[in-house]
Motif scaffolding. Structure first.
Motif, PDB file in Angstrom:
ATOM      1  N   HIS A  25       0.793  -1.236   0.000  1.00  0.00           N
ATOM      2  CA  HIS A  25       0.000   0.000   0.000  1.00  0.00           C
ATOM      3  C   HIS A  25       0.826   1.288   0.000  1.00  0.00           C
ATOM      4  O   HIS A  25       0.262   2.369  -0.133  1.00  0.00           O
ATOM      5  CB  HIS A  25      -0.962  -0.003   1.188  1.00  0.00           C
ATOM      6  CG  HIS A  25      -1.982  -1.086   1.099  1.00  0.00           C
ATOM      7  ND1 HIS A  25      -2.948  -1.101   0.119  1.00  0.00           N
ATOM      8  CD2 HIS A  25      -2.174  -2.215   1.824  1.00  0.00           C
ATOM      9  CE1 HIS A  25      -3.705  -2.177   0.259  1.00  0.00           C
ATOM     10  NE2 HIS A  25      -3.238  -2.874   1.290  1.00  0.00           N
ATOM     11  N   PHE A  26       2.146   1.183   0.185  1.00  0.00           N
ATOM     12  CA  PHE A  26       2.975   2.398   0.199  1.00  0.00           C
ATOM     13  C   PHE A  26       4.207   2.218  -0.685  1.00  0.00           C
ATOM     14  O   PHE A  26       5.302   2.648  -0.326  1.00  0.00           O
ATOM     15  CB  PHE A  26       3.386   2.743   1.642  1.00  0.00           C
ATOM     16  CG  PHE A  26       2.215   2.929   2.552  1.00  0.00           C
ATOM     17  CD1 PHE A  26       1.388   4.038   2.418  1.00  0.00           C
ATOM     18  CD2 PHE A  26       1.905   1.984   3.519  1.00  0.00           C
ATOM     19  CE1 PHE A  26       0.283   4.196   3.242  1.00  0.00           C
ATOM     20  CE2 PHE A  26       0.806   2.139   4.349  1.00  0.00           C
ATOM     21  CZ  PHE A  26      -0.007   3.257   4.206  1.00  0.00           C
ATOM     22  N   THR A  29       6.650   5.136  -2.047  1.00  0.00           N
ATOM     23  CA  THR A  29       7.493   5.842  -1.087  1.00  0.00           C
ATOM     24  C   THR A  29       8.320   4.871  -0.236  1.00  0.00           C
ATOM     25  O   THR A  29       8.766   5.217   0.857  1.00  0.00           O
ATOM     26  CB  THR A  29       6.614   6.721  -0.170  1.00  0.00           C
ATOM     27  OG1 THR A  29       5.550   5.914   0.346  1.00  0.00           O
ATOM     28  CG2 THR A  29       6.031   7.900  -0.934  1.00  0.00           C
ATOM     29  N   GLY A  45       8.372   4.225   3.862  1.00  0.00           N
ATOM     30  CA  GLY A  45       7.793   5.506   4.253  1.00  0.00           C
ATOM     31  C   GLY A  45       6.455   5.716   3.585  1.00  0.00           C
ATOM     32  O   GLY A  45       6.037   4.910   2.754  1.00  0.00           O
ATOM     33  N   PHE A  46       5.790   6.786   3.957  1.00  0.00           N
ATOM     34  CA  PHE A  46       4.500   7.085   3.316  1.00  0.00           C
ATOM     35  C   PHE A  46       4.218   8.573   3.360  1.00  0.00           C
ATOM     36  O   PHE A  46       4.857   9.328   4.108  1.00  0.00           O
ATOM     37  CB  PHE A  46       3.361   6.286   3.978  1.00  0.00           C
ATOM     38  CG  PHE A  46       3.226   6.462   5.463  1.00  0.00           C
ATOM     39  CD1 PHE A  46       2.620   7.589   6.002  1.00  0.00           C
ATOM     40  CD2 PHE A  46       3.714   5.488   6.337  1.00  0.00           C
ATOM     41  CE1 PHE A  46       2.494   7.744   7.371  1.00  0.00           C
ATOM     42  CE2 PHE A  46       3.595   5.642   7.710  1.00  0.00           C
ATOM     43  CZ  PHE A  46       2.982   6.773   8.228  1.00  0.00           C
ATOM     44  N   LEU A  47       3.268   8.979   2.527  1.00  0.00           N
ATOM     45  CA  LEU A  47       2.734  10.333   2.558  1.00  0.00           C
ATOM     46  C   LEU A  47       1.695  10.352   3.663  1.00  0.00           C
ATOM     47  O   LEU A  47       0.799   9.504   3.673  1.00  0.00           O
ATOM     48  CB  LEU A  47       2.066  10.664   1.223  1.00  0.00           C
ATOM     49  CG  LEU A  47       2.916  10.417  -0.030  1.00  0.00           C
ATOM     50  CD1 LEU A  47       2.083  10.618  -1.283  1.00  0.00           C
ATOM     51  CD2 LEU A  47       4.133  11.332  -0.025  1.00  0.00           C
ATOM     52  N   SER A  48       1.803  11.306   4.595  1.00  0.00           N
ATOM     53  CA  SER A  48       0.790  11.355   5.651  1.00  0.00           C
ATOM     54  C   SER A  48      -0.574  11.598   5.021  1.00  0.00           C
ATOM     55  O   SER A  48      -0.738  12.481   4.186  1.00  0.00           O
ATOM     56  CB  SER A  48       1.105  12.472   6.646  1.00  0.00           C
ATOM     57  OG  SER A  48       0.044  12.576   7.585  1.00  0.00           O
ATOM     58  N   GLN A  49      -1.547  10.794   5.435  1.00  0.00           N
ATOM     59  CA  GLN A  49      -2.918  10.962   4.932  1.00  0.00           C
ATOM     60  C   GLN A  49      -3.574  12.174   5.619  1.00  0.00           C
ATOM     61  O   GLN A  49      -4.376  12.872   5.007  1.00  0.00           O
ATOM     62  CB  GLN A  49      -3.687   9.684   5.262  1.00  0.00           C
ATOM     63  CG  GLN A  49      -5.120   9.643   4.836  1.00  0.00           C
ATOM     64  CD  GLN A  49      -5.758   8.310   5.244  1.00  0.00           C
ATOM     65  OE1 GLN A  49      -5.335   7.237   4.813  1.00  0.00           O
ATOM     66  NE2 GLN A  49      -6.760   8.370   6.096  1.00  0.00           N
ATOM     67  N   THR A  50      -3.217  12.417   6.880  1.00  0.00           N
ATOM     68  CA  THR A  50      -3.854  13.472   7.671  1.00  0.00           C
ATOM     69  C   THR A  50      -3.134  14.811   7.524  1.00  0.00           C
ATOM     70  O   THR A  50      -3.776  15.855   7.386  1.00  0.00           O
ATOM     71  CB  THR A  50      -3.864  13.067   9.163  1.00  0.00           C
ATOM     72  OG1 THR A  50      -4.526  11.803   9.281  1.00  0.00           O
ATOM     73  CG2 THR A  50      -4.571  14.102  10.011  1.00  0.00           C
ATOM     74  N   GLU A  54       3.117  16.648   5.009  1.00  0.00           N
ATOM     75  CA  GLU A  54       4.149  15.811   5.621  1.00  0.00           C
ATOM     76  C   GLU A  54       4.298  14.440   4.964  1.00  0.00           C
ATOM     77  O   GLU A  54       3.336  13.873   4.451  1.00  0.00           O
ATOM     78  CB  GLU A  54       3.811  15.558   7.103  1.00  0.00           C
ATOM     79  CG  GLU A  54       4.009  16.765   7.969  1.00  0.00           C
ATOM     80  CD  GLU A  54       3.724  16.495   9.441  1.00  0.00           C
ATOM     81  OE1 GLU A  54       3.623  15.311   9.844  1.00  0.00           O
ATOM     82  OE2 GLU A  54       3.596  17.476  10.179  1.00  0.00           O
ATOM     83  N   TYR A  56       6.364  10.621   6.091  1.00  0.00           N
ATOM     84  CA  TYR A  56       6.848   9.969   7.312  1.00  0.00           C
ATOM     85  C   TYR A  56       7.707   8.760   6.941  1.00  0.00           C
ATOM     86  O   TYR A  56       7.340   7.978   6.057  1.00  0.00           O
ATOM     87  CB  TYR A  56       5.635   9.524   8.132  1.00  0.00           C
ATOM     88  CG  TYR A  56       5.979   8.931   9.486  1.00  0.00           C
ATOM     89  CD1 TYR A  56       6.124   9.746  10.601  1.00  0.00           C
ATOM     90  CD2 TYR A  56       6.147   7.560   9.645  1.00  0.00           C
ATOM     91  CE1 TYR A  56       6.437   9.218  11.841  1.00  0.00           C
ATOM     92  CE2 TYR A  56       6.463   7.015  10.885  1.00  0.00           C
ATOM     93  CZ  TYR A  56       6.598   7.851  11.977  1.00  0.00           C
ATOM     94  OH  TYR A  56       6.909   7.327  13.203  1.00  0.00           O
TER      95      TYR A  56
ATOM     96  N   HIS B  25      -1.230  10.009  11.596  1.00  0.00           N
ATOM     97  CA  HIS B  25      -1.215  10.147  10.135  1.00  0.00           C
ATOM     98  C   HIS B  25      -2.419   9.535   9.421  1.00  0.00           C
ATOM     99  O   HIS B  25      -2.558   9.707   8.209  1.00  0.00           O
ATOM    100  CB  HIS B  25       0.087   9.567   9.578  1.00  0.00           C
ATOM    101  CG  HIS B  25       1.295  10.324  10.013  1.00  0.00           C
ATOM    102  ND1 HIS B  25       1.532  11.625   9.625  1.00  0.00           N
ATOM    103  CD2 HIS B  25       2.312   9.999  10.852  1.00  0.00           C
ATOM    104  CE1 HIS B  25       2.652  12.054  10.179  1.00  0.00           C
ATOM    105  NE2 HIS B  25       3.141  11.087  10.938  1.00  0.00           N
ATOM    106  N   GLU B  28      -8.392  10.278   9.838  1.00  0.00           N
ATOM    107  CA  GLU B  28      -9.738  10.340   9.213  1.00  0.00           C
ATOM    108  C   GLU B  28     -10.353   8.952   9.080  1.00  0.00           C
ATOM    109  O   GLU B  28     -11.567   8.814   8.939  1.00  0.00           O
ATOM    110  CB  GLU B  28      -9.683  10.927   7.797  1.00  0.00           C
ATOM    111  CG  GLU B  28      -8.974  12.248   7.672  1.00  0.00           C
ATOM    112  CD  GLU B  28      -7.483  12.082   7.465  1.00  0.00           C
ATOM    113  OE1 GLU B  28      -6.955  10.968   7.659  1.00  0.00           O
ATOM    114  OE2 GLU B  28      -6.837  13.093   7.140  1.00  0.00           O
ATOM    115  N   GLN B  49      -2.342   4.107  -0.393  1.00  0.00           N
ATOM    116  CA  GLN B  49      -1.651   5.132  -1.178  1.00  0.00           C
ATOM    117  C   GLN B  49      -1.384   4.624  -2.589  1.00  0.00           C
ATOM    118  O   GLN B  49      -1.416   5.387  -3.545  1.00  0.00           O
ATOM    119  CB  GLN B  49      -0.336   5.447  -0.458  1.00  0.00           C
ATOM    120  CG  GLN B  49       0.539   6.483  -1.099  1.00  0.00           C
ATOM    121  CD  GLN B  49       1.810   6.675  -0.266  1.00  0.00           C
ATOM    122  OE1 GLN B  49       1.776   7.084   0.887  1.00  0.00           O
ATOM    123  NE2 GLN B  49       2.952   6.357  -0.841  1.00  0.00           N
ATOM    124  N   THR B  50      -1.142   3.323  -2.718  1.00  0.00           N
ATOM    125  CA  THR B  50      -0.771   2.732  -4.003  1.00  0.00           C
ATOM    126  C   THR B  50      -1.998   2.278  -4.798  1.00  0.00           C
ATOM    127  O   THR B  50      -2.073   2.484  -6.013  1.00  0.00           O
ATOM    128  CB  THR B  50       0.161   1.522  -3.767  1.00  0.00           C
ATOM    129  OG1 THR B  50       1.279   1.943  -2.990  1.00  0.00           O
ATOM    130  CG2 THR B  50       0.616   0.909  -5.067  1.00  0.00           C
TER     131      THR B  50
END
Lengths: 162, 162
Positions: A25-26, A29, A45-50, A54, A56, B25, B28, B49-50
């Motif tokens: 799922h990430f 990144t 790592g990932f893009l912060s969803q919230t 940012e 992370y 993060h 929601e 994310q993916t």
């Protein structure tokens, strides 16, 4: 993060720290460093969803035979370049205040520890951040702020696995 | 929340599975169930994310005194409604093939196990999915497919902590 390094070093199970979901799922990144001898490092790592500005970094690990050769900083650099293109202005990650190597590494890369009233050896940390007794230093770094080179003190040849 | 986790799982160290990052993060798509007696359940999930059409449920926990009362399915329902509004067409999650209660629960909710050549008691699972020896049943369910009611066999009053 250092926990993963320790596990790689000691041959303990890394799988508990790295459920497959991060790779599924990430994957934009998350990065793997490879040589002709196989996988020698990874960064998850990932893009912060919230927090829309940012990104992370969740885990980083480098095979013990390939440390101090810049593998880690190359992975961090790839992550920073990727998330900056995706409009993230800062990168965060956490480590334990007892992991001196990890703290030193992040400071050398150019991360800053977020201020806190609790400190250990001059490094601020957040008490019980990840649960009771699980204190954490909270690191942050702007993506437009150049990452320092770290770990290239011994430029390597392919055979120099000390 | 992290503090109560280990108690809920009978002393097993579950807090390692729930670092703070999920609350920071992915807020929601993560939910806490509360009564006037405090927090009794939670669901941690995220938008993949993916996989742009998918959402993923990472962890669900209900306090032992409040089980079989629909707390879990209310949390799943809230997650499904939230991610459907955010254009996700399916929800995925995984569980261990030895966790019969979890498998039964997800099947009753209406999840389907993804086909696989390896099966246990008729339930397909993916061998070594989360690492060597870490087999997983891969569940999936469309967000426009209604969730069944589960766990309301004993409608509760506030005092019925059996």
């Amino acid at each position: 993060m250092i926990r993963v390094l320790d596990e790689w070093w000691g041959g303990r199970h890394m799988s508990n720290m790295l459920p497959k979901l991060f790779f599924v799922h990430f994957c934009e990144t998350s990065f793997i460093a490879e040589t002709n001898q196989g996988r020698i490092g990874f960064l998850i790592g990932f893009l912060s969803q919230t927090q829309a500005e940012e990104a992370y970094i969740h885990f980083v690990g480098v095979h013990p035979d390939f440390r101090k050769q810049g593998v880690g900083s190359a992975l961090y650099r790839q992550f920073f370049q990727t998330v900056q293109k995706l409009d993230r202005v800062r990168v965060k990650c956490v480590t334990s205040p007892i992991n001196k190597d990890s703290i030193s590494y992040h400071l050398r890369l150019g991360f800053q520890a977020e201020p806190s009233e609790t400190q250990q050896d001059g490094v601020p940390y957040c008490l019980d951040y990840d649960g009771v007794g699980e204190n954490r230093v909270l690191f942050t770094k702007a993506t437009n702020d150049k990452l320092n080179d770290v770990g290239r003190r011994n430029p390597r040849r392919a055979s120099s696995h000390s």
